[in-house]
Design an enzyme around this catalytic site. Structure first.
Site, mmCIF file in Angstrom:
data_model
loop_
_atom_site.group_PDB
_atom_site.id
_atom_site.type_symbol
_atom_site.label_atom_id
_atom_site.label_comp_id
_atom_site.label_asym_id
_atom_site.label_seq_id
_atom_site.Cartn_x
_atom_site.Cartn_y
_atom_site.Cartn_z
ATOM 1 N N TYR A 164 26.383 96.695 25.214
ATOM 2 C CA TYR A 164 24.933 96.484 25.137
ATOM 3 C C TYR A 164 24.575 95.783 23.827
ATOM 4 O O TYR A 164 23.860 94.781 23.824
ATOM 5 C CB TYR A 164 24.235 97.844 25.241
ATOM 6 C CG TYR A 164 22.729 97.791 25.260
ATOM 7 C CD1 TYR A 164 22.044 97.347 26.392
ATOM 8 C CD2 TYR A 164 21.977 98.202 24.169
ATOM 9 C CE1 TYR A 164 20.647 97.322 26.420
ATOM 10 C CE2 TYR A 164 20.588 98.177 24.185
ATOM 11 C CZ TYR A 164 19.930 97.739 25.318
ATOM 12 O OH TYR A 164 18.550 97.716 25.344
ATOM 13 N N SER A 187 16.387 94.273 21.660
ATOM 14 C CA SER A 187 16.479 95.699 21.328
ATOM 15 C C SER A 187 16.793 95.822 19.842
ATOM 16 O O SER A 187 17.304 94.872 19.237
ATOM 17 C CB SER A 187 17.628 96.322 22.124
ATOM 18 O OG SER A 187 17.941 97.605 21.625
HETATM 19 N N1 LIG Z 1 14.060 101.747 27.465
HETATM 20 C C1 LIG Z 1 14.265 101.556 26.170
HETATM 21 O O1 LIG Z 1 14.248 102.508 25.366
HETATM 22 C C2 LIG Z 1 14.523 100.160 25.659
HETATM 23 C C3 LIG Z 1 14.603 99.977 24.264
HETATM 24 C C4 LIG Z 1 14.846 98.700 23.755
HETATM 25 C C5 LIG Z 1 14.982 97.629 24.622
HETATM 26 N N2 LIG Z 1 14.909 97.820 25.967
HETATM 27 C C6 LIG Z 1 15.087 96.646 26.828
HETATM 28 O O2 LIG Z 1 13.955 96.515 27.662
HETATM 29 C C7 LIG Z 1 14.322 95.885 28.885
HETATM 30 C C8 LIG Z 1 13.822 96.724 30.053
HETATM 31 O O3 LIG Z 1 14.396 98.009 29.942
HETATM 32 P P1 LIG Z 1 13.894 99.262 30.795
HETATM 33 O O4 LIG Z 1 14.163 100.469 29.971
HETATM 34 O O5 LIG Z 1 12.527 99.017 31.299
HETATM 35 O O6 LIG Z 1 14.979 99.225 31.986
HETATM 36 P P2 LIG Z 1 14.864 99.665 33.523
HETATM 37 O O7 LIG Z 1 16.240 99.983 33.977
HETATM 38 O O8 LIG Z 1 13.815 100.734 33.703
HETATM 39 O O9 LIG Z 1 14.336 98.346 34.237
HETATM 40 C C9 LIG Z 1 15.140 97.215 34.352
HETATM 41 C C10 LIG Z 1 14.748 96.466 35.623
HETATM 42 O O10 LIG Z 1 15.593 95.307 35.693
HETATM 43 C C11 LIG Z 1 16.032 95.157 37.027
HETATM 44 N N3 LIG Z 1 17.299 94.420 37.049
HETATM 45 C C12 LIG Z 1 18.528 94.858 36.661
HETATM 46 N N4 LIG Z 1 19.453 93.906 36.882
HETATM 47 C C13 LIG Z 1 18.807 92.831 37.412
HETATM 48 C C14 LIG Z 1 19.227 91.555 37.869
HETATM 49 N N5 LIG Z 1 20.506 91.185 37.837
HETATM 50 N N6 LIG Z 1 18.290 90.701 38.341
HETATM 51 C C15 LIG Z 1 16.981 91.063 38.402
HETATM 52 N N7 LIG Z 1 16.531 92.276 37.992
HETATM 53 C C16 LIG Z 1 17.433 93.150 37.514
HETATM 54 C C17 LIG Z 1 16.202 96.588 37.559
HETATM 55 O O11 LIG Z 1 16.182 96.622 38.976
HETATM 56 C C18 LIG Z 1 14.992 97.277 36.910
HETATM 57 O O12 LIG Z 1 13.851 97.218 37.735
HETATM 58 C C19 LIG Z 1 15.850 95.731 28.845
HETATM 59 O O13 LIG Z 1 16.191 94.416 28.476
HETATM 60 C C20 LIG Z 1 16.258 96.725 27.773
HETATM 61 O O14 LIG Z 1 17.462 96.346 27.152
HETATM 62 C C21 LIG Z 1 14.678 99.060 26.506
#
Ligand SMILES: NC(=O)c1ccc[n+]([C@@H]2O[C@H](COP(=O)([O-])OP(=O)(O)OC[C@H]3O[C@@H](n4cnc5c(N)ncnc54)[C@H](O)[C@@H]3O)[C@@H](O)[C@H]2O)c1
Length: 262
Positions: A156, A143
């Site tokens: 985070y 991120s």
């Molecule tokens: N959404 C954003 O704006 C954003 C920005 C920068 C980085 N990210 C990063 O992208 C990645 C995905 O984010 P997202 O927004 O799609 O999140 P999200 O919450 O939509 O999806 C995350 C998924 O991970 C699964 N998960 C959580 N804990 C778990 C575990 N212990 N074992 C297996 N699966 C597990 C959840 O069930 C979910 O399906 C993350 O690492 C997040 O930090 C997101």
């Protein structure tokens, strides 16, 4: 023309929704065979069904990435079915947001457990398989909060800064075995459930402004003038996972429209 990731066995964690789901279809379109992992069985089943219809499903795994036994077992099953793996995308991540003096310790620990220790566990077992074949790619979804502190997001940001240290250190450990390890640092993905279902409402309430104003406030910080999209991240992930990035390891690549430059 041959697809750039043709038949690459690819594990994607947190593939049940959000960015992990988008990465699964994006990699499948480039020819990869996807092993989607998630703790949410219902979402996992939905994503696996779509991958099946694309004829790109490897093996779905209802795996908690913080549980070393579950991870090692699922890796064993994948090895016996496919002979190994080519790509790991460590995408699963969570976020709880509190001002530092109010941060509950259990939630702080949980974030570190999933975002940092979960990445370590998955990478450890993926690398064991990759070492046997003398090649492989590990990609962490980090991120922009892995590069710069984040308001109300100490846990985070700490987990994501740690992820970059882990990425760089594993890149050193694994380079002699032909394994590349990189991270991607996306900006704010407005289309994700995280923003749609939680952050917009939280910030609008906190600052007593409308959701449209929240969007404007965040977009104003981006030199390219728009939020990050799944496609922006998927494009860079495909490149980093492919042979076109053969000389890149230990990097944390910003995909932030210029918001983060270090
Ligand atoms: N959404 C954003 O704006 C954003 C920005 C920068 C980085 N990210 C990063 O992208 C990645 C995905 O984010 P997202 O927004 O799609 O999140 P999200 O919450 O939509 O999806 C995350 C998924 O991970 C699964 N998960 C959580 N804990 C778990 C575990 N212990 N074992 C297996 N699966 C597990 C959840 O069930 C979910 O399906 C993350 O690492 C997040 O930090 C997101």
């Amino acid at each position: 023309m041959e697809k750039i990731l043709k038949d690459k066995i690819t594990i994607i964690t947190g593939a049940g929704r959000g960015l992990g789901e988008a990465l699964s279809y994006g990699f499948a379109e480039e020819g990869a065979i996807i092993c989607p992992w998630d703790i949410d069985e219902e979402n996992l089943t939905r994503v696996a069904a779509r991958l099946e219809s694309m004829k790109r499903l490897g093996k779905k795994g209802n795996v908690d990435i913080t549980d070393e036994k579950q991870v090692s077992k699922e890796m064993e099953l994948i090895e016996s079915e496919f002979g190994g793996i080519d790509i790991l995308i460590a995408n699963a991540g969570i976020l709880y947001s509190y001002e530092i003096t109010e941060f509950p310790e259990d939630q702080w620990r949980k974030i570190i457990e999933v975002n940092l220790t979960g990445y370590f566990i998955c990478a450890k077992y993926a690398a064991r398989l990759m070492k046997k074949r003398g090649k492989g790619v590990i990609l962490q979804i980090n991120s922009k909060s892995g590069k710069k502190g984040s308001y109300w997001n100490s846990a985070y940001a700490a987990s994501k800064f740690g992820g970059i240290g882990l990425t760089q250190s594993m890149a050193l450990d694994l380079a002699p075995f032909g394994i590349r390890v990189n991270a991607i640092c996306p900006g704010n993905i407005f289309e994700s459930p995280l923003w749609q279902e939680s952050l917009f409402q939280q910030y609008a309430k906190k600052w007593n402004i409308s959701i449209e104003e929240v969007k404007r406030k965040y977009v104003e910080q981006v030199p390219l003038g728009r939020p990050c999209t799944y496609r922006d991240v998927v494009n860079v992930a495909i490149f980093l996972a492919s042979e076109r990035a053969d000389y890149m390891t230990g990097q944390a690549i910003n995909v932030t429209g210029g918001q983060e430059m270090r």
